[in-house]
Enzyme design. Structure first.
Site, short mmCIF file in Angstrom:
data_model
loop_
_atom_site.label_atom_id
_atom_site.label_comp_id
_atom_site.label_asym_id
_atom_site.label_seq_id
_atom_site.Cartn_x
_atom_site.Cartn_y
_atom_site.Cartn_z
CB CYS A 148 -0.94 0.01 1.22
SG CYS A 148 -2.03 1.45 1.25
CD GLN A 178 -9.49 14.76 11.22
OE1 GLN A 178 -9.61 14.40 10.05
NE2 GLN A 178 -10.51 15.25 11.91
CD GLU A 232 -16.97 12.82 21.33
OE1 GLU A 232 -17.43 11.68 21.15
OE2 GLU A 232 -16.82 13.66 20.42
CG ASP A 263 -14.65 16.71 12.44
OD1 ASP A 263 -15.26 16.29 11.43
OD2 ASP A 263 -13.50 16.32 12.74
CB CYS A 274 -15.37 12.75 6.47
SG CYS A 274 -16.58 11.87 7.49
#
Length: 287
Positions: free
Chosen positions: A20, A123, A170, A216, A242
Site C-alpha cells: 500500500c 484524523q 462529546e 466535526d 468527511c
C-alpha cells in the site's frame, strides 16, 4: 495463510493487502507482523484489526480474538516486544482490554500530549489534520469564546484553546476525559461536556454564549444540532465534514437561516479514493 486487508465495497469479503503506497511504512510492517503470527495458528478466524500511529509507535486493537493457552499468549507477547508495538488491546465484544502497553499511550494534538484510548477517532493524515486545524484557527481567530461540537480527543478544542474559552462537547466518555485532562495540564480554559449531540444537541439559547462554533460530526452529519445552530444566530460557524452529501444537507439549513458560505476548502486526506474532507466557514448575514 492469513489474509489481512480491507473489506471489499459493500461486502464482508477481505481483499488481501500485500502493499500500500499511501500507508505509513510502520503500519504496513505491523500488518506483515500480524499476518505472520496468525498464519501459524490453526483454524479459521475473522478478526478485526485497527492500527494507528501514536507518539510511542504502533497502536493495535484486535477484535474477536483472544490467545488460547499459555503458548499463544507468550507468542503474542513476544510479537509485541519484537515489533515494538506501543500497545496491543483485545476486544471480545465488551470493550477493549489492555494486553500490552509498556508506557501510557498518547497522541500529540497541537503540541499537547493527549491520552489516547484504544480505537479512538483520529484524523487520517498529519498533513490533512494540519490543514483542517489551520482553517479553524484562521476563521475563528477573532472569537473569544468557542464551542467545539463532536470534539473527540480535542483536535480543534486544544488548537483553539490558547487565549480564549472553549467548550468541548462529546458523547464518547473516554475521549472527553482524555481531552479534559490534557487541557488542564496545558493550562487551557477548556470546559468538557459529556453530551450526546444527536439525542441532546446544545440548544440555541446555550449556543448564544459563544461567538464561534466548530463542529466535526460523523459521516451522517448533524441535522438536529445544526438546526439549533441555525436558530442561535452565532456569527461564525466552521463545519468540518468527511461526507459532502450530509454537509450539503446541513448547509441548506444554515443558508435558510441567513448564513452565507464564506469559504470552502477541500482537503484530500483519502488519496486514490472518491472521498474528500471539507473545511467550510458559514457567516451569519446582518439583518
Amino acid at each position: 495463510r492469513a489474509v489481512i486487508g480491507f473489506n471489499e465495497g459493500g461486502s464482508h469479503k477481505v481483499v488481501d493487502m500485500r502493499e500500500c503506497h499511501v500507508l505509513r511504512p510502520e503500519l504496513m510492517a505491523a500488518r506483515d507482523t500480524l499476518a505472520a503470527y496468525f498464519g501459524k495458528l490453526k483454524g479459521k478466524y475473522a478478526i478485526g484489526v485497527e492500527l494507528a500511529l501514536v507518539d510511542q509507535g504502533v497502536d493495535c486493537l484486535l477484535s474477536g480474538f483472544m490467545p488460547e493457552g499459555l503458548e499463544q499468549t507468550e507468542d503474542l507477547l513476544e510479537l509485541c516486544r519484537r515489533a515494538g508495538f506501543a500497545r496491543l488491546s483485545l476486544d471480545q465484544g465488551y470493550g477493549p482490554e489492555g494486553f500490552w502497553e509498556p508506557e501510557p499511550v498518547t497522541i500529540t494534538l497541537s503540541g499537547t500530549p493527549v491520552a489516547c484510548p484504544p480505537g479512538a477517532f483520529l484524523q487520517a493524515t498529519d498533513d490533512g489534520e494540519a490543514a483542517l486545524v489551520s482553517a479553524a484557527q484562521e476563521w475563528l481567530a477573532d472569537c473569544t469564546s468557542v464551542a467545539d461540537l463532536f470534539s473527540g480527543l480535542g483536535t480543534f478544542a486544544l488548537a483553539l484553546g490558547e487565549g480564549r474559552k472553549v467548550l468541548a462537547a462529546e458523547a464518547e466518555r473516554a475521549a472527553l476525559l482524555a481531552c479534559r485532562m490534557a487541557a488542564a495540564k496545558a493550562g487551557l480554559q477548556l470546559e468538557a461536556a459529556h453530551r450526546d449531540l444527536f439525542r441532546n444537541p446544545l440548544r440555541a439559547e446555550e449556543l448564544r454564549a459563544f461567538d464561534g462554533i466548530v463542529l466535526d460530526p460523523p459521516r451522517a452529519g448533524a441535522r438536529a444540532q445544526v438546526e439549533q445552530i441555525a436558530a442561535s444566530g452565532v456569527e461564525r460557524v466552521v463545519y468540518i465534514s468527511c461526507n459532502p452529501s450530509s454537509w450539503a444537507r446541513d448547509g441548506v439549513l444554515l443558508r435558510e437561516a441567513g448564513y452565507e458560505l464564506a469559504e470552502l476548502r477541500p482537503v484530500g486526506q483519502f488519496r486514490w479514493s472518491i472521498h474528500v474532507e471539507l473545511a467550510s466557514l458559514f457567516v451569519k448575514r446582518g439583518d
